[in-house]
Design an enzyme around this catalytic site. Structure first.
Site, mmCIF file in Angstrom:
data_model
loop_
_atom_site.group_PDB
_atom_site.id
_atom_site.type_symbol
_atom_site.label_atom_id
_atom_site.label_comp_id
_atom_site.label_asym_id
_atom_site.label_seq_id
_atom_site.Cartn_x
_atom_site.Cartn_y
_atom_site.Cartn_z
ATOM 1 N N CYS A 103 0.785 -1.245 -0.060
ATOM 2 C CA CYS A 103 -0.039 0.060 0.126
ATOM 3 C C CYS A 103 0.843 1.313 0.052
ATOM 4 O O CYS A 103 0.691 2.131 -1.078
ATOM 5 C CB CYS A 103 -1.074 -0.126 1.204
ATOM 6 S SG CYS A 103 -1.785 -1.490 1.258
HETATM 7 C C1 UGA Z 1 -1.600 0.349 5.429
HETATM 8 C C2 UGA Z 1 -2.269 1.386 6.418
HETATM 9 O O1 UGA Z 1 -1.769 1.230 7.668
HETATM 10 C C3 UGA Z 1 -3.737 0.923 6.480
HETATM 11 O O2 UGA Z 1 -4.652 1.731 7.284
HETATM 12 C C4 UGA Z 1 -4.192 0.834 5.160
HETATM 13 O O3 UGA Z 1 -5.627 0.360 4.819
HETATM 14 C C5 UGA Z 1 -3.534 -0.090 4.405
HETATM 15 O O4 UGA Z 1 -1.919 0.206 4.227
HETATM 16 C C6 UGA Z 1 -3.966 -0.110 2.717
HETATM 17 O O5 UGA Z 1 -3.726 0.894 2.162
HETATM 18 O O6 UGA Z 1 -4.926 -0.924 2.271
HETATM 19 P P1 UGA Z 1 -0.233 -2.120 5.793
HETATM 20 O O7 UGA Z 1 0.271 -1.668 4.590
HETATM 21 O O8 UGA Z 1 -1.014 -3.340 6.220
HETATM 22 O O9 UGA Z 1 -1.426 -0.966 6.164
HETATM 23 O O10 UGA Z 1 0.722 -1.519 6.741
HETATM 24 P P2 UGA Z 1 1.005 -0.871 8.280
HETATM 25 O O11 UGA Z 1 0.798 -1.893 9.431
HETATM 26 O O12 UGA Z 1 0.572 0.471 8.207
HETATM 27 O O13 UGA Z 1 2.560 -0.517 7.876
HETATM 28 C C7 UGA Z 1 2.973 0.037 6.759
HETATM 29 C C8 UGA Z 1 4.533 0.222 6.932
HETATM 30 O O14 UGA Z 1 4.766 1.137 7.979
HETATM 31 C C9 UGA Z 1 5.410 -0.880 7.208
HETATM 32 O O15 UGA Z 1 6.232 -1.127 6.307
HETATM 33 C C10 UGA Z 1 5.705 -0.999 8.483
HETATM 34 O O16 UGA Z 1 6.835 -1.553 8.722
HETATM 35 C C11 UGA Z 1 5.741 0.373 8.962
HETATM 36 N N1 UGA Z 1 5.283 0.660 10.210
HETATM 37 C C12 UGA Z 1 4.064 -0.076 10.765
HETATM 38 C C13 UGA Z 1 5.785 1.047 11.464
HETATM 39 O O17 UGA Z 1 6.859 1.773 10.977
HETATM 40 N N2 UGA Z 1 5.318 1.101 12.635
HETATM 41 C C14 UGA Z 1 4.203 0.533 12.829
HETATM 42 O O18 UGA Z 1 3.859 0.535 14.063
HETATM 43 C C15 UGA Z 1 3.425 -0.206 12.023
#
Ligand code: UGA
Length: 447
Positions: free
Chosen positions: A277
């Site tokens: 995403c």
């Molecule tokens: C992300 C969004 O968080 C969702 O709200 C959205 O619906 C989704 O994309 C989408 O567009 O469908 P996701 O890709 O599953 O969800 O991932 P996240 O958990 O947000 O992580 C994204 C990136 O941020 C990862 O690389 C992760 O390592 C990083 N991250 C995540 C952090 O640095 N800290 C965190 O606490 C969580």
């Protein structure tokens, strides 16, 4: 309600199973006969915690079925939700599946005398539903809007937490172009009590991008600060970050103490964001902005920082050890984040490629993502081995890199690491936990 969902991918399947759990009758349409059969046997094709059980319950209740028969499914439904993929093609959103489905729905409507509301759930750039989808359906059906309805209902599902994100949402965005569609969306989400935002479809589309962009902004900004801290020396950026986290605007002090909002976890330095995403969405909106004459400086910077962030890991190790040829590195974690087997845009891909280029032998481990990683990386020759047990391979490594914060890697600090370099690319550990080996990380160079 009777709902048709087109596309049984990650979003379509999850939404379908969750809507069925809440009492709707869901028919999930996909072109793959094999996938449809598999789903009807209760076997999801994607890894998501709790999904197999949820799908099993949905099938047992008789409220969920997968099918390839779009017309029959549409005949029975009150509302159709489109959840097909919108991949990135050289940084530009590929809307071909959306176009194809819109035409297909239009052709269906040509042969039926009925009203149908079409709700886009796929992530699409602002203006897609009220222009492209609308015109494709209109020309294929020979009928003009509003003889059919249009809506846009973005998802905010985090991989690994998707079921609770759907079942206990923080908000539900109801994008609509006509009152009938709004009424159907209200009915669809009546079982949920979350805050509901009612807006037009292009606003709904932009909300989805703005949300992901602002999260990604935190990640890249803190990473850039971390890189500066490392370059300056004698600063541990985690001390900086911890102090910033205590600003009461990030972390309010209530009667019972601190709240520690989830946003703070995006404000921890690491080797960059990935997944299906953030990278794709940022690129898509950058490209749309440029098309509209907006240079999108911020998006450019966020993506640039993120692109080069995995390099920090290998560069820092090379800075410490000099020539890396012939060394062995154990890479812990291959998925883009813990809790998923998704390796798309995972920082580990770049880290492993770069290590191999430098002549390093790589031993790679992940609890669930090894298969996907192998496929994504291609055939890298005989310098890369995948292992099931990482603890048994620590001894063989000169360098241990924690690339994904899977909780099981916490055990690393209890192992014998004399003479080894540990690179904590996710800031999982306190530096003091490593008294024997050499502890390196993003945002900290103590000399
Ligand atoms: C992300 C969004 O968080 C969702 O709200 C959205 O619906 C989704 O994309 C989408 O567009 O469908 P996701 O890709 O599953 O969800 O991932 P996240 O958990 O947000 O992580 C994204 C990136 O941020 C990862 O690389 C992760 O390592 C990083 N991250 C995540 C952090 O640095 N800290 C965190 O606490 C969580």
């Amino acid at each position: 309600m009777n709902v048709t969902i087109i596309g049984a991918g990650y979003v379509g399947l999850l939404s379908g199973a969750c809507l069925a759990e809440k009492g709707h009758r869901v028919s999930c349409v996909d072109i793959s006969q094999q996938l449809v059969e598999q789903l009807n046997q209760g076997k999801p094709h994607i890894y998501e915690a709790g999904l197999a059980e949820l799908l099993g319950r949905a099938l047992d209740s008789g409220r969920f079925r997968a099918t390839t028969d779009l017309d029959s499914s549409l005949d029975r439904c009150d509302l159709v939700i489109v959840a097909v993929g919108t991949p990135s093609e050289n940084g530009v959103i590929d809307l071909s599946s959306i176009v194809q489905i819109s035409r297909r729905i239009g052709l269906y409507l040509r042969t039926r005398d009925r009203h149908l509301s079409i709700v886009i759930k796929s992530t699409v750039v602002p203006g897609t539903t009220d222009t492209l989808v609308r015109s494709e359906i209109a020309s294929a059906s020979g009928k003009d809007f509003p003889s059919f309805g249009l809506g846009m209902n973005p998802e905010f599902l985090r991989e690994g937490n998707a079921i609770s994100d759907f079942m206990e949402p923080d908000r539900i965005v109801l994008g609509y172009e006509d009152d009938k569609t709004l009424q159907l969306l209200e009915e669809l989400y009546a079982p949920w009590e979350a805050d509901k935002i009612r807006v037009n479809t292009r606003t709904a589309e932009l909300i989805k991008y703005a949300n992901n962009i602002l999260l990604a902004t935190q990640v890249s900004t803190v990473n850039e600060i971390a890189n500066l801290a490392a370059a300056l020396g004698n600063i541990d950026v985690m001390d900086v970050v911890r102090a910033v986290h205590l600003d009461k605007r990030w972390n309010p002090i209530l009667e019972k103490g601190r709240v520690t909002p989830g946003i703070l976890s995006y404000l921890v330095p690491g080797c960059g964001f990935g997944g299906s995403c953030f990278p794709k969405d940022l690129q898509a909106l950058r490209s749309q902005g440029r098309e509209k004459g907006i240079p999108m400086h911020m998006l450019n910077a966020i993506l640039k920082v993120n692109d080069s962030q995995p390099r920090q890991v290998v560069d820092t190790i090379a800075h410490e050890l000099g020539d890396l040829t012939g060394k062995t590195a154990l890479v812990l974690g291959l998925s883009f984040k813990p809790g998923t087997d998704d390796v798309r845009e995972s920082a580990s891909l770049k880290i492993v490629r770069s290590l191999l280029q430098k002549g390093v032998k790589v031993i790679a481990h992940d609890p669930v993502a090894t298969h996907n990683f192998k496929t994504a990386l291609g055939t890298p020759g005989d310098k890369l081995h995948y292992v099931d047990s990482w603890t048994e391979n620590v001894d063989k490594a000169d360098i241990v890199i924690v690339a994904t914060a899977w909780p099981e890697y916490q055990e690393l600090s209890q192992l014998h690491l004399e003479g080894k370099v540990v690179f904590d690319a996710r800031r999982m550990f306190q530096p003091s936990a490593f008294t024997k080996g050499k502890y390196l990380s993003i945002g900290r160079r103590m000399s």
